[in-house]
Design a protein around this motif. Structure first.
Motif, PDB file in Angstrom:
ATOM      1  N   GLY A 276     -70.371 -78.602  81.056  1.00  0.00           N
ATOM      2  CA  GLY A 276     -69.004 -78.639  80.555  1.00  0.00           C
ATOM      3  C   GLY A 276     -68.489 -77.275  80.147  1.00  0.00           C
ATOM      4  N   LEU A 277     -69.397 -76.417  79.660  1.00  0.00           N
ATOM      5  CA  LEU A 277     -68.985 -75.082  79.218  1.00  0.00           C
ATOM      6  C   LEU A 277     -68.855 -74.101  80.380  1.00  0.00           C
ATOM      7  N   ALA A 278     -69.675 -74.298  81.422  1.00  0.00           N
ATOM      8  CA  ALA A 278     -69.672 -73.362  82.551  1.00  0.00           C
ATOM      9  C   ALA A 278     -68.417 -73.549  83.400  1.00  0.00           C
ATOM     10  N   LYS A 279     -67.824 -72.452  83.815  1.00  0.00           N
ATOM     11  CA  LYS A 279     -66.625 -72.513  84.642  1.00  0.00           C
ATOM     12  C   LYS A 279     -66.952 -72.767  86.103  1.00  0.00           C
ATOM     13  N   ASN A 280     -68.166 -72.385  86.534  1.00  0.00           N
ATOM     14  CA  ASN A 280     -68.562 -72.572  87.918  1.00  0.00           C
ATOM     15  C   ASN A 280     -70.083 -72.585  88.000  1.00  0.00           C
ATOM     16  N   SER A 360     -69.881 -85.389  75.552  1.00  0.00           N
ATOM     17  CA  SER A 360     -68.748 -86.275  75.820  1.00  0.00           C
ATOM     18  C   SER A 360     -67.425 -85.568  75.549  1.00  0.00           C
ATOM     19  N   ARG A 361     -67.456 -84.569  74.653  1.00  0.00           N
ATOM     20  CA  ARG A 361     -66.227 -83.832  74.332  1.00  0.00           C
ATOM     21  C   ARG A 361     -66.006 -82.637  75.254  1.00  0.00           C
ATOM     22  N   THR A 362     -67.077 -82.139  75.846  1.00  0.00           N
ATOM     23  CA  THR A 362     -66.967 -80.948  76.701  1.00  0.00           C
ATOM     24  C   THR A 362     -66.974 -81.298  78.190  1.00  0.00           C
ATOM     25  N   PHE A 363     -67.387 -82.521  78.541  1.00  0.00           N
ATOM     26  CA  PHE A 363     -67.478 -82.871  79.951  1.00  0.00           C
ATOM     27  C   PHE A 363     -66.099 -82.971  80.597  1.00  0.00           C
ATOM     28  N   LYS A 364     -66.006 -82.398  81.801  1.00  0.00           N
ATOM     29  CA  LYS A 364     -64.723 -82.400  82.536  1.00  0.00           C
ATOM     30  C   LYS A 364     -64.995 -82.882  83.966  1.00  0.00           C
TER      31      LYS A 364
END
Length: 366
Positions: A276-280, A360-364
């Motif tokens: 979730g934190l990683a952009k790629n 659950s809050r960071t998952f996209k």
């Protein structure tokens, strides 16, 4: 339910069709175990941590302590309570505890050729087999020197060794549970972070979100597939270790499996946070490596956490891998019951719950 099983089978097929995944998840831990086990085998450290309880306080007992302290391989501590010293022995703080009973000095002074040798209780920790045996050898050499110093030499003092844990263990027995813990961490924390990031960048997660697929079904399928993979890999590692190094599981297989599942879930949750934190995917790998690399050395995978510096102990006892490796080691090597390891499974459960809340809050999906 049909979607859940289809996703689980699809995830397992992805593992099976990727040679690199198969190598790093199945063969690499075994190769590492074989390499370290072949070179180090049943060897252990050279520093012996020993406690001495001197009830006699005579000149003779002090001379014996002086002889022991002259050996550079021994770290000698004096204790006033034998029960307290034995408790520390059971907690792996010592490999050997020696008790000098009252009357030791008088026995040496009144000794004759017909006198019976004085029994000197020496307790050793067989969980650390190599160090304990080396400690016993040093102690026996020291007390033998006492006898040789008596005119008309005959045995004056006899070591009475008593094992606190009747196990025959070497470094390979210590290593194998650590390898399993490392495998669980890498497969789930690093694997989940990289895979989810890659799926998000390729738009796979977005397309899944556009269907009637529930997020809970998707996550449940991921969990099931990885639990199956980790269980098979752990079984394979243990089979190889048993065949080549005679490593045994002295405790409950059910407890061992429970810790494998708990470790899988905890590190999967951390992997979802990183994803979730990683952009790629390119950034997910370094972030996961940044988190996992210190754990390999601080989590008791290759070295005992008891030998870590004092200032690192608070950090070590927070890390999930230290609790996982210790719990696996206690279950396999010592046969400790599951509920006696409550601090470890409770800590892993806390990591699981806390990490999934954050995930659950960071998952996209996108």
């Amino acid at each position: 339910m049909k979607a859940y099983w289809q996703l689980t089978l699809a995830q397992l097929r992805i593992f099976a069709r990727n040679p690199q995944v198969l190598f790093f998840t199945l063969l690499f831990p075994i190769i590492l175990m074989l390499a370290l086990g072949s070179f180090l085998g049943n060897s252990g450290g050279t520093s012996i941590y020993m406690a001495v309880v001197d009830h006699d306080g005579s000149t003779a007992s002090k001379q014996l302590l002086s002889t022991l302290s002259e050996n550079d391989a021994i770290q000698l501590d004096k204790s006033s309570d034998v029960n307290e010293a034995l408790d520390e022995l059971k907690n792996n703080e010592y490999q050997v505890v020696m008790e000098i009973p009252e009357g030791y000095g008088d026995q040496l002074q009144s000794h004759t050729d017909e006198s019976k040798a004085f029994d000197l209780p020496v307790y050793y920790n067989e969980t650390d087999a190599s160090a304990s045996q080396l400690g016993l050898t040093v102690v026996e050499s020291a007390v033998d020197q006492v006898s040789k110093n008596i005119e008309n030499y005959s045995p004056v003092v006899a070591v009475q060794p008593e094992g606190v844990r009747a196990l025959d263990l070497g470094y390979i027995d210590f290593l194998v549970p650590g390898i399993v813990a490392m495998m669980i961490m890498n497969n789930n924390m690093n694997g989940v972070a990289g895979q989810i990031s890659a799926w998000r960048e390729r738009g796979i997660l977005r397309r899944m979100q556009g269907t009637r697929l529930k997020a809970s079904t998707f996550i449940a399928a991921q969990i099931t597939a990885r639990v199956i993979l980790n269980g098979l890999q752990a079984l394979l590692v243990l089979m190889v270790a048993s065949l080549l190094f005679q490593v045994q599981v002295n405790g409950s297989w059910l407890a061992l499996l429970t810790f494998v599942v708990l470790g899988t879930l905890a590190f999967m949750a951390i992997g979802f946070i990183i994803a979730g934190l990683a952009k790629n995917p390119e950034s997910a790998g370094p972030i996961a490596a940044f988190a996992s690399f210190p754990m390999l050395f601080l989590g008791g995978v290759f070295f005992s956490i008891n030998t870590m510096p004092e200032y690192l102990q608070p950090i070590v006892h927070i890390l999930p891998i230290s609790h996982l490796s210790t719990a696996l080691r206690e279950t396999m090597n010592v046969g400790t019951p599951f509920f006696d390891l409550w601090t470890h499974w409770l800590t892993l459960a806390a990591w699981l719950v806390g990490a999934f809340i954050i995930a659950s809050r960071t998952f996209k999906w996108e």
